[in-house]
Structure formats: C-alpha cells, structure tokens
Design an enzyme around this catalytic site. Sequence first.
Site, PDB file in Angstrom:
ATOM      1  N   HIS A   1      -2.133   3.747  -8.214  1.00  0.00           N
ATOM      2  CA  HIS A   1      -2.568   2.612  -9.120  1.00  0.00           C
ATOM      3  C   HIS A   1      -2.152   3.619 -10.645  1.00  0.00           C
ATOM      4  CE1 HIS A   1      -6.134   4.714  -8.183  1.00  0.00           C
ATOM      5  NE2 HIS A   1      -6.472   4.725  -9.559  1.00  0.00           N
TER       6      HIS A   1
ATOM      7  N   HIS B   1       0.900  -1.207  -0.134  1.00  0.00           N
ATOM      8  CA  HIS B   1       0.036  -0.060   0.110  1.00  0.00           C
ATOM      9  C   HIS B   1       0.852   1.342  -0.066  1.00  0.00           C
ATOM     10  CE1 HIS B   1      -3.677   2.360   1.018  1.00  0.00           C
ATOM     11  NE2 HIS B   1      -2.857   3.175   1.402  1.00  0.00           N
TER      12      HIS B   1
HETATM   13  P1  DGP Z   1      -8.875   6.778  -9.516  1.00  0.00           P
HETATM   14  O1  DGP Z   1     -10.230   7.672 -10.078  1.00  0.00           O
HETATM   15  O2  DGP Z   1      -7.827   7.182 -10.405  1.00  0.00           O
HETATM   16  O3  DGP Z   1      -8.900   6.668  -8.182  1.00  0.00           O
HETATM   17  O4  DGP Z   1      -9.341   5.283 -10.079  1.00  0.00           O
HETATM   18  C1  DGP Z   1     -10.171   4.432  -9.337  1.00  0.00           C
HETATM   19  C2  DGP Z   1     -10.573   3.245 -10.403  1.00  0.00           C
HETATM   20  O5  DGP Z   1     -10.933   2.087  -9.520  1.00  0.00           O
HETATM   21  C3  DGP Z   1     -11.938   3.472 -11.088  1.00  0.00           C
HETATM   22  O6  DGP Z   1     -11.761   3.658 -12.338  1.00  0.00           O
HETATM   23  C4  DGP Z   1     -12.702   2.397 -10.677  1.00  0.00           C
HETATM   24  C5  DGP Z   1     -11.759   1.354  -9.949  1.00  0.00           C
HETATM   25  N1  DGP Z   1     -12.432   0.583  -9.078  1.00  0.00           N
HETATM   26  C6  DGP Z   1     -12.848   0.873  -7.802  1.00  0.00           C
HETATM   27  N2  DGP Z   1     -13.247  -0.119  -7.140  1.00  0.00           N
HETATM   28  C7  DGP Z   1     -12.897  -1.105  -7.809  1.00  0.00           C
HETATM   29  C8  DGP Z   1     -12.912  -2.456  -7.425  1.00  0.00           C
HETATM   30  O7  DGP Z   1     -13.403  -3.005  -6.120  1.00  0.00           O
HETATM   31  N3  DGP Z   1     -12.509  -3.332  -8.193  1.00  0.00           N
HETATM   32  C9  DGP Z   1     -12.107  -3.023  -9.477  1.00  0.00           C
HETATM   33  N4  DGP Z   1     -11.707  -4.068 -10.169  1.00  0.00           N
HETATM   34  N5  DGP Z   1     -12.165  -1.699  -9.806  1.00  0.00           N
HETATM   35  C10 DGP Z   1     -12.260  -0.604  -9.006  1.00  0.00           C
END
Ligand code: DGP
Length: 111
Positions: free
Chosen positions: A99, A46
């Site tokens: 990420h 993290h």
């Molecule tokens: P950001 O806006 O850069 O923090 O992008 C977060 C992204 O994470 C967003 O495009 C949706 C994705 N996301 C959020 N929760 C989950 C999850 O539980 N699983 C997956 N696969 N993606 C997720």
Amino acid sequence: MNSCVFCRIVAGELPTQKVWEDEEIVAFKDVNPSAPVHVLVVPKRHIDKLTEATSQDRDLLGGLQLAAAVVAQKMGIADGFRLMLNNGASAGQVVWHLHYHVQGGWKGGVK
Ligand code: DGP
C-alpha cells in the site's frame, strides 16, 4: 477466513471510510492517521510488499501512483502531498499487503 486486514476490507468484511476505487485499486482513510489527510491506496489483489511485485505488476504499480494523484485531488491536497511506501518490517511496514500512504493537509507546511 483471510487474515490479511486489507484483503478483508477489499472483501467488504471490515468497515472502512472509502475515498475512491476502481476495478483493481481501492483507497480508504488510514485508521490511525499521522497527517491531517492520510489515505491508503491499496491494490485489491494481494501482494505482500513491493519487493514481492514482479514485472507482471508493472501496470498495477503505475495505476497505484495515478490513483494516489486522483485521491490527492479529491481530498484537496494536490498542491502538496507525500506518497510513501514502507517495504519490510525494518522500514515500519506492519500490514503485509502492499500500500501507498498519501499524506498531506498540513497548515503552513510539513510538521
Ligand atoms: P504500514 O506501517 O506502512 O504497514 O502502514 C499500515 C497502516 O495501515 C497504518 O498507518 C494503520 C493502517 N491500518 C491498519 N489497520 C487498518 C484498518 O483496519 N483500517 C484502516 N483504515 N487502516 C488500517
């Protein structure tokens, strides 16, 4: 319980569509894709956001970009993709675990 959703995915506590992983990094499909191909490349350890990373994370940060290129190859978008990182709420970061977004697959160019 860890409240970080990506830490929970790394721990196997939440389901995801995994695309690639190694010892330090995992890549999985974004649950809310904003491109035909949309994969998140995530360090297993993290780190809240890029500005919380330190010089000790240099190899990991390089590894994330190399992993993104591997993911792009694997997803068939190596000829054209975007690599994007939101740092901070005002930039649209909503998940507080560093990420990269790998996005591509547009027919006829970026929409
Ligand atoms: P950001 O806006 O850069 O923090 O992008 C977060 C992204 O994470 C967003 O495009 C949706 C994705 N996301 C959020 N929760 C989950 C999850 O539980 N699983 C997956 N696969 N993606 C997720």
